[in-house]
Each structure stands twice: as C-alpha cells, then as structure tokens.
Scaffold this active site. Structure first.
Site, PDB file in Angstrom:
ATOM      1  N   GLU A 170       0.680  -1.017   0.164  1.00  0.00           N
ATOM      2  CA  GLU A 170       0.020   0.029  -0.126  1.00  0.00           C
ATOM      3  C   GLU A 170       1.036   1.187   0.042  1.00  0.00           C
ATOM      4  O   GLU A 170       1.973   1.370   0.810  1.00  0.00           O
ATOM      5  CB  GLU A 170      -0.934  -0.135   1.325  1.00  0.00           C
ATOM      6  CG  GLU A 170      -1.592   1.366   1.407  1.00  0.00           C
ATOM      7  CD  GLU A 170      -2.569   1.414   2.681  1.00  0.00           C
ATOM      8  OE1 GLU A 170      -2.894   0.018   3.419  1.00  0.00           O
ATOM      9  OE2 GLU A 170      -2.783   2.445   3.402  1.00  0.00           O
ATOM     10  N   GLU A 201      -1.926  11.420   3.914  1.00  0.00           N
ATOM     11  CA  GLU A 201      -2.897  11.170   4.843  1.00  0.00           C
ATOM     12  C   GLU A 201      -2.768  12.227   5.708  1.00  0.00           C
ATOM     13  O   GLU A 201      -1.723  12.734   6.132  1.00  0.00           O
ATOM     14  CB  GLU A 201      -2.745   9.956   5.782  1.00  0.00           C
ATOM     15  CG  GLU A 201      -3.120   8.475   4.994  1.00  0.00           C
ATOM     16  CD  GLU A 201      -3.019   7.386   5.956  1.00  0.00           C
ATOM     17  OE1 GLU A 201      -3.957   6.892   6.538  1.00  0.00           O
ATOM     18  OE2 GLU A 201      -1.646   6.963   6.250  1.00  0.00           O
TER      19      GLU A 201
END
Length: 201
Positions: A80, A85
């Site tokens: 991933e 974020e």
C-alpha cells in the site's frame, strides 16, 4: 462512517471533485470513497494530486494507492502506498506519506514521514509520489520529504518490496477511526476538493 454512492457525498461542480462527509440526523456519518480499480492502474511513474484537504476535528482524508490484483497475497503482503494522509485530531498540521508491506504495516509501517502543511483546507497543495524500480519518493508542493528505497534483498524480496505490479488510485474522507480520532461535537460536515489527479510515465 458509511461510504455511499449518494451524490451528496461525491460530486463534480465548477470543474473540481468534492468528497463530502456528512453527519445525518441520527448522528451517523456518510462519506465517499472513489477509486480507479479495474479502470486505470499503473506500475511506476509520478502520480500527483492537487487538492484542498478536509481539516475538521475527527476527519481522516487520504489520497492513496493499492494493488489492482493482490498477486502477493492479501493486505499488507501486496503493499500500500499512501500519497497523503491527514488527521487533524491526531497529527494537527502534519501530513504523512507512508508505505505498508509485510516488512512493516499498520501502526508500525516500513516507512512513514511527515511534512507540515499550513491552511491545508483553504489553500491548494499538490501531493505526489515518484515511484521507480529503486525507490518511492514523496512530494508536497514539489518538495521531497520522504523516501523508501528498494532494498533489493536476496531471497523473498516481496516482503520489503511488493511494489512491482499495477496499483490503482483511491480518494476518500473517513471520519473517526484509529487515526481520525474523536469527532468534534460541533462538526456536522467537512469535505476534500480535488482539482486533478495526474499520472506521468
């Protein structure tokens, strides 16, 4: 929150995509998660998002990449790549770039660094990763702030570097959760606005 196909949670207006998290009358949250799986996926190149990112207490917006097919196994074995974020409650004005794989994932990722982004919700910023056979490098407003190098390990190299297959794009705004944290009582909506996503090869 629950992700929906409701146009109140995701829509295009005035040339940009809006992803909106909304608190319902029952106190439950809805939002949207958009992805390009089975439509567009790539191996290597430079991917860049231009966005205004949600910054409400309890929000957890993300721009990230997952493997189109889990050829090395289920998460985290096939990898991933988190391009960006942001979690106001947990990180204040920090924005993180992170990579997960079998060698490190979840709360102990194999690589994660942050950059401080001011006025993340009001101003446009670019978030990108340059992904090659040898390294993944994170950028914010064209400035590098994190790098994960392919260790080219002998033996089972996929444990540290499963990043040689096609990945697809995800854009979402989560509310609460392990990183979003406590949602402020006076927050009833927030949104992320995306101007573009570009992938150069």
């Amino acid at each position: 929150q629950n992700y929906t196909r409701n146009r109140a949670n995701s829509f295009v207006s005035k040339g940009t995509l809006k992803i909106c998290a909304l608190k319902g009358e029952n106190g439950k949250w809805t939002s949207a998660r958009l992805n390009s799986r089975w439509k567009k996926a790539f191996t290597y190149g430079y991917v860049e998002f231009r966005a205004k990112v949600a910054d409400a207490e309890g929000s957890w917006p993300a721009l990230w990449l997952l493997p189109d097919t889990a050829e090395y196994g289920q998460w985290p074995r096939s990898g991933e790549i988190d391009v960006m974020e942001h979690a106001k409650t947990t990180w204040q004005d920090k924005t993180y770039g992170t990579v997960h794989c079998s060698a490190g994932y979840g709360g102990n990722p194999v690589k994660s660094e942050y950059t401080v982004v001011k006025n993340i919700e009001k101003n446009w910023h670019t978030y990108g990763v340059l992904w090659t056979e040898d390294a993944i490098t994170w950028y914010c407003d064209a400035k590098p702030f994190c790098e994960y190098k392919n260790p080219h390990s002998e033996g089972d190299s996929r444990r540290e570097w499963p990043f040689d297959k096609d990945f697809y794009i995800i854009m979402n705004v989560a509310m609460g959760g392990s990183l979003g944290g406590t949602i402020a009582k006076d927050v009833d909506s927030c949104r992320m606005e995306v101007d573009y996503v570009r992938w150069y090869q």
